[in-house]
Design a protein around this motif. Structure first.
Motif, mmCIF file in Angstrom:
data_model
loop_
_atom_site.group_PDB
_atom_site.id
_atom_site.type_symbol
_atom_site.label_atom_id
_atom_site.label_comp_id
_atom_site.label_asym_id
_atom_site.label_seq_id
_atom_site.Cartn_x
_atom_site.Cartn_y
_atom_site.Cartn_z
ATOM 1 N N ALA A 29 0.844 -1.205 0.000
ATOM 2 C CA ALA A 29 0.000 0.000 0.000
ATOM 3 C C ALA A 29 0.878 1.254 0.000
ATOM 4 N N TYR A 30 1.974 1.210 0.734
ATOM 5 C CA TYR A 30 2.913 2.340 0.776
ATOM 6 C C TYR A 30 3.508 2.601 -0.610
ATOM 7 N N GLU A 58 1.635 6.852 -6.874
ATOM 8 C CA GLU A 58 0.536 7.766 -7.172
ATOM 9 C C GLU A 58 0.903 9.202 -6.823
ATOM 10 N N GLN A 59 1.573 9.394 -5.696
ATOM 11 C CA GLN A 59 1.987 10.747 -5.312
ATOM 12 C C GLN A 59 3.021 11.308 -6.288
ATOM 13 N N LEU A 93 7.803 -8.051 -4.212
ATOM 14 C CA LEU A 93 8.231 -6.978 -3.299
ATOM 15 C C LEU A 93 9.570 -6.384 -3.719
ATOM 16 N N ALA A 94 10.333 -7.116 -4.492
ATOM 17 C CA ALA A 94 11.576 -6.578 -5.042
ATOM 18 C C ALA A 94 11.312 -5.900 -6.384
ATOM 19 N N HIS A 95 10.458 -6.496 -7.192
ATOM 20 C CA HIS A 95 10.220 -6.010 -8.554
ATOM 21 C C HIS A 95 9.432 -4.696 -8.584
ATOM 22 N N TYR A 96 8.310 -4.640 -7.895
ATOM 23 C CA TYR A 96 7.439 -3.472 -7.998
ATOM 24 C C TYR A 96 8.075 -2.211 -7.398
ATOM 25 N N PRO A 97 8.655 -2.270 -6.196
ATOM 26 C CA PRO A 97 9.324 -1.061 -5.681
ATOM 27 C C PRO A 97 10.506 -0.600 -6.550
ATOM 28 N N TYR A 98 11.160 -1.536 -7.225
ATOM 29 C CA TYR A 98 12.234 -1.179 -8.156
ATOM 30 C C TYR A 98 11.692 -0.228 -9.223
ATOM 31 N N HIS A 99 10.559 -0.580 -9.809
ATOM 32 C CA HIS A 99 9.978 0.257 -10.856
ATOM 33 C C HIS A 99 9.350 1.519 -10.284
ATOM 34 N N ILE A 100 8.789 1.458 -9.112
ATOM 35 C CA ILE A 100 8.242 2.673 -8.502
ATOM 36 C C ILE A 100 9.378 3.642 -8.193
ATOM 37 N N GLY A 101 10.533 3.119 -7.805
ATOM 38 C CA GLY A 101 11.709 3.969 -7.630
ATOM 39 C C GLY A 101 12.085 4.660 -8.934
ATOM 40 N N TRP A 159 9.888 19.634 -7.107
ATOM 41 C CA TRP A 159 9.517 18.308 -6.596
ATOM 42 C C TRP A 159 9.178 18.396 -5.108
ATOM 43 N N GLN A 160 8.064 17.797 -4.735
ATOM 44 C CA GLN A 160 7.682 17.679 -3.329
ATOM 45 C C GLN A 160 8.125 16.307 -2.844
ATOM 46 N N SER A 161 9.008 16.298 -1.869
ATOM 47 C CA SER A 161 9.571 15.041 -1.374
ATOM 48 C C SER A 161 8.474 14.089 -0.912
ATOM 49 N N LEU A 162 8.677 12.817 -1.196
ATOM 50 C CA LEU A 162 7.731 11.782 -0.785
ATOM 51 C C LEU A 162 8.223 11.046 0.454
ATOM 52 N N SER A 163 9.357 11.449 0.948
ATOM 53 C CA SER A 163 9.895 10.860 2.175
ATOM 54 C C SER A 163 10.496 12.015 2.988
ATOM 55 N N ILE A 164 11.624 11.804 3.584
ATOM 56 C CA ILE A 164 12.270 12.855 4.375
ATOM 57 C C ILE A 164 13.088 13.720 3.417
#
Length: 176
Positions: free
Chosen positions: A14-15, A21-22, A131-139, A153-158
């Protein structure tokens, strides 16, 4: 322990969906289709690939090979969307398929076997693979977005230089 694993997986997925999306929400329609060069992928192409993978892997998850015969992976890398709405509909279709299965899994399902590209995997291994594949592409989506938006750019983390502020807020929040 397995119930905790499932909850962790659901939370992490979900994260990453939210991060994607953000990132896309910060971009213009044209930026979703921007490619650095002909060998690189636009965000729209990455979305098409992610969705194709999700639909192939997670449709009939327990009863058919995760690499469906009707999936044409190479076509996923050919740009053919004409609007943001099409990109986002594709994104939602893939995630709805994937999360529908993930959110319906029970603890006893985790030790079952599934097949991906004619290779047996436990459900845990299949989940971990994604869990390895999808976050790789979201990155990749986030990285492209940051390049395009630069200082807008508005940061999506810190945000850079804000770790101490974040840590102080977290400590204060956890102490109350």
């Amino acid at each position: 322990m397995m119930e905790a694993y499932l909850k962790s997986v659901q939370h992490q997925l979900a994260y990453y969906k939210k991060i994607g999306e953000q990132a896309m929400a910060q971009l213009s329609d044209a930026e979703l289709f921007w490619q650095y060069n002909t060998e690189s992928n636009s965000i729209a192409i990455i979305v098409k690939h992610l969705s194709g993978n999700m639909i192939s892997r997670w449709t009939d998850f327990f009863t058919s090979d995760g690499e469906k015969e009707n999936r044409h992976r190479d076509i996923e890398f050919i740009p053919d969307f004409s609007s943001r709405a099409e990109v986002l509909a594709c994104w939602d279709q893939g995630w709805n398929c994937f999360l529908g299965v993930i959110n319906a899994l029970k603890e006893e399902d985790l030790s079952k076997e599934v097949t991906i590209r004619q290779e047996k995997h436990t459900v845990i291994a299949a989940i971990n693979r994604q869990l390895a594949h999808y976050p790789y592409h979201i990155g990749q989506i986030v990285f492209i977005g940051k390049m395009l938006r630069a200082t807008d750019w508005q940061s999506l983390s810190i945000p850079k230089g804000k770790s101490a502020d974040y840590n102080a807020k977290t400590i204060t929040k956890n102490q109350s």
